[in-house]
Each structure stands twice: as C-alpha cells, then as structure tokens.
Design an enzyme around this catalytic site. Sequence first.
Site, PDB file in Angstrom:
ATOM      1  N   ASP A  74       0.861  -1.180   0.000  1.00 22.63           N
ATOM      2  CA  ASP A  74       0.000   0.000   0.000  1.00 22.63           C
ATOM      3  C   ASP A  74       0.893   1.223   0.000  1.00 22.63           C
ATOM      4  OD1 ASP A  74      -1.666   2.108   0.370  1.00 22.63           O
ATOM      5  OD2 ASP A  74      -2.535   1.407   2.241  1.00 22.63           O
ATOM      6  N   TRP A  99       6.333  -4.382   7.751  1.00 21.62           N
ATOM      7  CA  TRP A  99       5.300  -5.401   7.740  1.00 21.62           C
ATOM      8  C   TRP A  99       5.676  -6.418   6.675  1.00 21.62           C
ATOM      9  CZ3 TRP A  99       4.662  -1.160   4.643  1.00 21.62           C
ATOM     10  CH2 TRP A  99       4.107  -1.341   3.384  1.00 21.62           C
ATOM     11  N   ASP A 118       9.529   0.677   3.930  1.00 19.88           N
ATOM     12  CA  ASP A 118       9.334   2.049   3.469  1.00 19.88           C
ATOM     13  C   ASP A 118      10.685   2.728   3.319  1.00 19.88           C
ATOM     14  OD1 ASP A 118       6.569   1.856   3.409  1.00 19.88           O
ATOM     15  OD2 ASP A 118       6.295   2.656   5.437  1.00 19.88           O
ATOM     16  N   TRP A 150       5.609   3.145   8.371  1.00 11.67           N
ATOM     17  CA  TRP A 150       6.739   2.517   9.070  1.00 11.67           C
ATOM     18  C   TRP A 150       7.946   3.433   9.132  1.00 11.67           C
ATOM     19  CZ3 TRP A 150       6.725  -2.287  11.529  1.00 11.67           C
ATOM     20  CH2 TRP A 150       5.520  -3.000  11.430  1.00 11.67           C
ATOM     21  N   TYR A 160       7.566   9.946   4.468  1.00 11.01           N
ATOM     22  CA  TYR A 160       7.381   8.783   3.596  1.00 11.01           C
ATOM     23  C   TYR A 160       7.729   9.118   2.157  1.00 11.01           C
ATOM     24  CZ  TYR A 160       5.038   5.170   0.857  1.00 11.01           C
ATOM     25  OH  TYR A 160       4.760   4.187  -0.064  1.00 11.01           O
ATOM     26  N   THR A 163       7.767   2.688  -1.137  1.00 11.31           N
ATOM     27  CA  THR A 163       7.797   1.371  -0.495  1.00 11.31           C
ATOM     28  C   THR A 163       8.492   0.345  -1.391  1.00 11.31           C
ATOM     29  OG1 THR A 163       5.731   1.833   0.674  1.00 11.31           O
ATOM     30  CG2 THR A 163       6.383  -0.479   0.493  1.00 11.31           C
TER      31      THR A 163
END
Lengths: 172, 172, 393, 393
Positions: A74, A99, A118, A150, A160, A163
């Site tokens: 995501d 994750w 991330d 994260w 951010y 990812t």
Amino acid sequence: MNWFDKISARAAAGLAERTSRRSALGSIGSAIAGGVLLPLLPVDRTFAQEAAGDAPEPRQDPTQCDYWAYCSVDGWLCSCCGGSTSSCPPGSRAAPITWTGTCRNPADGKSYVIAYHDCCGAFPCQRCTCNTNEGDTARYHPQRSNSVLWCGNGGAPFGYHCTMSRILSVAE
Amino acid sequence: MNWFDKISARAAAGLAERTSRRSALGSIGSAIAGGVLLPLLPVDRTFAQEAAGDAPEPRQDPTQCDYWAYCSVDGWLCSCCGGSTSSCPPGSRAAPITWTGTCRNPADGKSYVIAYHDCCGAFPCQRCTCNTNEGDTARYHPQRSNSVLWCGNGGAPFGYHCTMSRILSVAE
Amino acid sequence: MKRMPFALALAALVGMAGTPSAAQIDPASLPEPLTVETLPDKPDGARWVWIASFTNYAHADLIDADTGRLLGTIELGYQGVLPQIPRSGDEIYNHAVYMSRGFHGDLVEVVEIFDAKTLEIRGEIPIDPPKAMRGLPSINLTTLTDNDRFLVQSFFTPALSFGVVDLERRTFVGEIETGGCAHAMAAGPRRFFSLCGDGAVLTVDLDENGAESARESHPGFFDAEGDPLHPTGARSGDAWYFASVRGVMHAVDASGGGIEFQEPWTFREEDDAGVWVPAAPFQHMAIHHASGRLFLLMSVVPDLERKPGGYDFHRGPGFETWVFDIESRERLARHKMDKPTAAIAVSQDDAPLLYASTYTHVDIYDAGTGEVTRTLNPDVEVRDVVVMMQPWD
Amino acid sequence: MKRMPFALALAALVGMAGTPSAAQIDPASLPEPLTVETLPDKPDGARWVWIASFTNYAHADLIDADTGRLLGTIELGYQGVLPQIPRSGDEIYNHAVYMSRGFHGDLVEVVEIFDAKTLEIRGEIPIDPPKAMRGLPSINLTTLTDNDRFLVQSFFTPALSFGVVDLERRTFVGEIETGGCAHAMAAGPRRFFSLCGDGAVLTVDLDENGAESARESHPGFFDAEGDPLHPTGARSGDAWYFASVRGVMHAVDASGGGIEFQEPWTFREEDDAGVWVPAAPFQHMAIHHASGRLFLLMSVVPDLERKPGGYDFHRGPGFETWVFDIESRERLARHKMDKPTAAIAVSQDDAPLLYASTYTHVDIYDAGTGEVTRTLNPDVEVRDVVVMMQPWD
C-alpha cells in the site's frame, strides 16, 4: 477490459436488479471518469481481481502494480522513484522494521515472504500508487498491517518517500 | 463562448495560415482539455480578454475572478477562503505591505487604487485561482508587482494563504 | 439562479452585507478597513461539516453544507486526519506531527490548540520524544476523554502504546504501554478502550492527572484471526459499534463505567454480485443518534476466502450504503451510491444529510431516502483526497 | 514494444540487471540485500534534465529524457524553483525556505548541500535573519558566481537587496543593499549583475571573502517604464539575453570583466492573430550554446497599448516558440506548440531536445524541426505544476 471496467461491470451487474440500467451505467461512467484520479488513490487491486472473478497472472515487471511481489503493498513503488524492489531511491533511507506479506511467484510456483520496507526522509514520490493489500490486517497486528507508516522506526526519518518489496525467504 | 475558447479560437485563427485546420483544432482541443487543470494555474485573464478583442464588463461578484477590483490579482481569492476583499480568513494574518493596482469600477465609471494584501500563516487556500495581472510589472518595481510573495513582510508570517483586493482610494 | 442585487449576493456569497466594495462606493469610506474574519455564530439549523483532505500535509475545511460556503481552514500537519472537538469550551485541538525541513529534518509532535472562534493557534503542547502513529487515514487514532481534559494518541514505535496529553495543564502526561493494542476510543470521563491483537478489548482508566490508574483486559470481543474488526467504528451514547471483515457487527457498551459486549449480529448478504461486506477505503460508518440509525458503506467480493496472512480489508470504494436500526438490528435500506465512495458521515439534525466522499469531492444525499441531491462545491478543484468528514452540529 | 526478457526489462526499467527478484530465484540469495541507490554515471550522449514542480513545497525530479526514467528527486523547500548546479565539484546546492510547522510557525532560510552522487544532504548553511524573495517561479532569483564559490540570493523585505553565501566556508557572508534592483545574474568569477527599476544594470564585485568590493551602475540598458524587460533571461558564454514586453531583445556582454550593452533588436511581429510578443508564464527563454540558437516562447496580444501601472507580463501560455540565430539576429523558425506551454528548455547535445512544460507534463520536441516527438512519462500523474526544466548535460 481493464480491471476498473471489470469492477464497474461487476458492480453494475450486482446493482442491475435494484436499479435501472441507466443509473447502473451512470455508476460505471462515474467510476471510469474517476479513473484519471484513481491511480493516485488507494485502489484495491485485490478487490478488482476478485470482482473480475479470474485474477490475471501477476507479471514480472517491478514498475507495475501487478508485479507478483507487490501482493500486499500500500504505497508508492520505489521501482518508479529511482530505486528498486530492494533499494531505496537516492537520498532516502530504508525503515529497517517492516510489515510482511506472502506472495506467490508465478515463475516458480513458490510463495515467498516479502518485507515491505518504506523508504523515508525524502520528498513524497507520489508515483506508481499500488494498493493490493492481500492478507493485509489491522493495526492491532502491525507486523502484518500496511496501513501503518513505518518510517520513523529503527532510526529512519519520518517522511514517507516510497515502499520496497524485498524478498526475505521461501514461505514455509 | 468562454474566454478560454476565445483564446484558442483566436490563436487558432492566428495559426491558421501556417497550419492545417486539423492541427489548429488539435491545439484548441488540448487547450480545452487543459481546462480542468487551468483554474489552478496562473491563467492570464487579461490576455484572454485581449485575445477576445471585446473585454466583457467586469462583474460585481467578489467570488469570481472577473470582479472589477481583481484586475491585477495573481493568487487565490480570500473571498473564496472564508474571508472577503478586505478581510483575511479566520486564523490568517494580512501582510500590511502590498503591491497596488488601478481598476475601473463599471458601476460608477471611476478608477480606484487597489491594495492587494496577501493573507498569511495558514494552509494554502488553493481556491479561486485568479491571475489577471493588469498593469503588473517586474520585481524591480516591487510596489507594482504581483509576482512577489508579500507574506513575511511587516511582521506577517511567511506561508501564503490567499489574496485580498482592498479599495484604497479613487485614482487621481 | 436569478441574479440577486449585489448587496444580497455579497451577503450570501461572502457573508458581509453593506461592504464598501458594493457597486456604489462612498469615497469617505475609503480606504477600506483591513480586518480578519472570525467564524460566525452557527445559525439554528445550519449544518456545518469539517472536511479533511489528505496527502502529505493535510488540512480540514469547515463548510456550511447548505450554502457550500467555506468558513475557515485549519492545518492538520503531516498525515493528520481530523481535529479533536470537545463537547464544550472554546478550543479545538489537533494532534500534529511536522518536520523541521518540509519532508525531512527533525520530527516534531505537538497538540496544537486552536481558538474555536478565530481559528488562531493559541499554543501547542509538545510530545517528546515523538511516537505518533501515522499512515492510512483512520478515525480512531486519537480521542478525547469524555471530560474533554485528556487527549489520548496511538503510539507506534513499532511497539503499540498510547500517549496522554493534559489539555488543561497543557502538558504531556506520559506513555501507557499496551500488549499489542491499537486505536483509542473514549468510554467515560477519564477512560478509553482499545482493540487488541488477541481479540480482547483493553480498558484504561486515568486518574485526575491523566496517569493510568487501572487497566482491564476483556477477552473474546472478536476473532482477530478469523474475522478481524475494522477499527474505524463509531459511537452512539455509551456504545461503540465495529464491523468485521466478514460482515458481523460487534458492540461495546461502556455505560455505567463497565464494559459489556453486545451479542454480535451478522449483516452480510450474498447476491449475484457476490458477497456484500464492509468497504474500508477510509471511513465506512456513521450514526444518526436521535433516530438510532447506523450507516455503513458496503463493498462486494466474490467470496469470503481467507488470504495468506489474513483477510483483506477491501480498501476499494464503497458502492452502497446500508442503513440499520441499531435497536432492532434490522436493515432498513440499501442506498446505491451515485459514485464510488471513500467515506461517509451524517449530520445530526432531523432531516439529516449523508455526506459521501467521492475522493475528489463530497456528494450530499438525503440520509432518509438515499437520493443524491447535489455535489458540494462541484467547481472547486480539490487537490488532495477527501478522506474524512465530521459534522460540527 | 516487443516484450523483453525479464532480466533485460529489469535492467532497462530499474537499471539493475541480475537482481535476485528475477523470475527464477536462488534461495541462497535470500534475503535480498537492502541497499540505497546512487545516481549512475551519466552515459555519453545521455540527456538528463531536472524537472521542477511547484506548488507550496516544491521538488525537482532528475529524469533521463531518453528513457523517461526517474533517477532521483530532491526537495526544493517552500516555493523553491531550481537547484544550483556548479560547473565542477561533487555537490548540488539548493537555496530553501521552510516553516517549522508546515505552513505556519517559524521561518527558516538555508542553503542545503546535496551530495551530487547520493543526493544525500551533507549539511546546510543558515541564512539568518531570513529575507529570501519568493513568489511566482522565476529562474534568476538565485545564482552561483562563476568560480562556484558564492551563492547570491535575491532578498525582499520589501526593500530589494542580496544575500551572499560562501559555499566553501559554509557561512552566510552578509547582505548587499541595492537601490531597487532585483534578480541576480552571474557575470564573472566573483561578480554578478542585477536589473534595476530605473532601467540600469547594477554590477557588484565580490572580494575573495564574498564581501562587496565594488559596484557600478550602468544606466540606460532598458526603458523600465515604456518597455520593461522580462527578468527571466538566459546566458550564453559571457552574454545575457533579455526579452522585453514589447518584443525587443536586449543583451549584456560581461566578457573581459566589463559590461557592454549590445544594440537592442526588435523581433515582435504582427499578423491577423495580433501582435506576437514574449509569453511569460514561467520560463520563456532557452539557448543552445554550440549552435548559437535562442529559443523564445511567444504569445499573442491584440495591441501594445499600455495599461495603467505598466505593461502586462502576459502570463498566459505560449503558443509558439521562435528560434533566433544570436549572431545574425535572424529568426530561423516559428515552431507551433502542440499544447499551451508554460516553460521551455533545450538540451545541449548536437541533436538537441526542446523541453516544453504543458503545466501537467513535459512534451519533447525536436529542437531543429520543431516537431513534437513525445510526451515524457504521459502516464505519470503530476500533482503539481511543471514550472522549470534544467538540462544536466
């Protein structure tokens, strides 16, 4: 027919008995009209494929959201941002804690454990939004939740950037 | 026909001798396609009206870019952001120092000196982008330049929120 | 519409009749005074709503839903979701994180205190070291205790814990560790609860200074592995409602200081489109308190098969809103959404509006009939994504 | 295109052949190593371009114009325009302003120092008190002296002045007052000039520490009232070119340490569309040095009548790009733009590309023929507005 048409068609089919054909088409129309924007948005590809009934075989192009190892992503794909599935774009830093998801590689039929790191501390990449979420869970199971930012953990900066989808091991 | 069509038509006319009708229309098409975005952008209404040949009479609705006192604005209109032509939206602060313009009020035929105060220190409003620039000059004449961010001056915070158009006096 | 006289138009559009910039200008009135607006007193029956747009640095616009007028804007900080509005008092709070250099530099976590009338920032309460949880917009990461005094924030380090801020003394009280529980829901004057990875509800009581005075784990509220709850539940009175991935409603009743679980009830339904289950793009539940109606945004999937790792949260857009009577648990209506919908909210008057985020805009439905009546400010370009709406009734 | 074998596709698309994520995975290669990319060495003939997008907090993407590949991104700060790229050395500089709380809080002005290979921020040089000029994106608000040592920044308080930063000693040297001159253009190892409100050119010489050692005003360069210059001029060799609102080209020659004005020449033209004059949305001029060709984005107006206050700067989009031979001053071509254009730039190779911002994207033209060949990354949603492009050849 791309997945978005499929969603709409499927939804329209579902709506058909409770609505006039016209408004069902209206719903498709507006959905497709939204298409310009939706690449920027959390669009649930898993949902799309479910709705499509037959999920197409995930591809091997890491700049596309349907790359097999992106099954629980995501976010924005680092492969579109100057990085790759396992390296951060220049100037950003990886959050070491992540994750994880489990994705099947169609090339060898095996499932792999994927760590979704991330990359942090750089201007938001905002390219290749990918929101697949397969097996994604809630924040009370953070190790399996892609809803959480994260960045900021393990000494990584907070902002951010994108990812990655790093292959950890063959899933037992 | 709105001003943007007029630009395009006019430009197309100008291009006509040097281009095929088809590509001229293409230029219109893409211009109009840009229309969704252009409200967010510095679009030169003055240019548009010039191109239109006959400038329509400026209106009296301060939430519209063609309000008469907005003849030299470049920014987001405070009247669309919770403020008005002479009051900042809640939570923002006016930059006391401004550039000025001279606009004609069609209601009384008089020209007025307008002070274009920026409101500062709040999240960018990003509504009612208006870029008229009548008589706007370069930064080496700052008092008549709307290219400059005036927030940060006279004790106002730096972040740009929106622009007011305050009537100072009748122009001599 | 018919062209109004200018003064009226101004009054309607800008809300200031008799402004000197009216068509006829009295030279003696010049120069115009330079002022700053404050929020007007909310007229009886007016329906105001905070509309939060999210991408990177977020903000919330306060809109009069009936006129579409933007009344004011507050900044929410990096990945902020919604401001915290106390039941009383003249302040609004926002738990915010910022970076000292745009998207890099040092992280700062603060609670910013807004004057509820002027929207000016009165001050901030630093939370140090910063541990705020951020990510996909989720409505229950922050809560105010019912006495309006303590703000509770979900922390993520990645251990799960909570931070407590004393809004009266303007201080960060401290951190409360949990064994894997996330999201904070108020459940009493100085009490909140959280959802835990083992399916339990954890209640935490605070003393008059905001320090933890008691905690209790209430196991078996939900099946975290087999049918996880969406944490984006809604409250009505002393009860909180949460929908599960498989379409089972769970309720926590915190009345009388205790915690009771209501009997879960299944509401999913299968038809030729597939199985209808809760959609979870951003915010899927809203409750109209007076009528006891619960609105839930629904999505459709081909089956309920579990994926490796767990169930998907179906973050795709919602295509219907289902209306339930909380008391009887009856489904009263299925409203078809005119556009793919990312979030819903409902006004609290007796002819309530259903607000629906279409990602770029907000559509307004008659909450009773389910008819879409209009798009709020259709001509306004929204640069970000409308993720959350909070009526200010 | 024909489907490439995966490894090749990866190499082309992601630039890392033999990655363990190739179709066949050697378990012994797992877990994949976690790395950070650095910029590749620029291949001969590769055409890289910095593309700056602007709204609020700005950024610049480094793109390989031939493959469309995004190589890296740097943050430009609030209303930043373009990074400063020295002729030599392994650093990139960006003059940035930030606020301590997103869009409010304390203002911070710094020069951030990027490693030109890793794009990591090596450090920053504070400019205190902050006085940076910001506003509509304009390319000549910041310059590097030709010895790469001093960064000169336009200040606005609203008095016009300049700030000088010593990049070698990592210090802010100080402020240089001017009598109403704005924009800084490098014109020698330790020299820059500026355009003044009286139509003069002001030259400022710096000593070896960056302090002002001499200044000279050269009046009569242009008619600031009657035909003001667009300050968004471009440099070729020791000469700087500026176009006026009425379509007259002016040039400053700074060779040999002096300042000479070249004879202005008129290039506007009237046809049935109106009078063609320079467009000035963002950046309207670009020069291909080897061929001595100057590219200018053009707009059309019905007449050259002066407005109260002065001439408009015609910020509307450009519809044509005119190509001039600098030496002969001949107009060699009129290129019709495929879309309304906000800015142009040109690569410096001998089959140069003309980059054209269409606000949302960048179109690529053959600079020789004026044919549009493609849109750069047409599928990439650009959230902000592409305002400036700077080839990195």
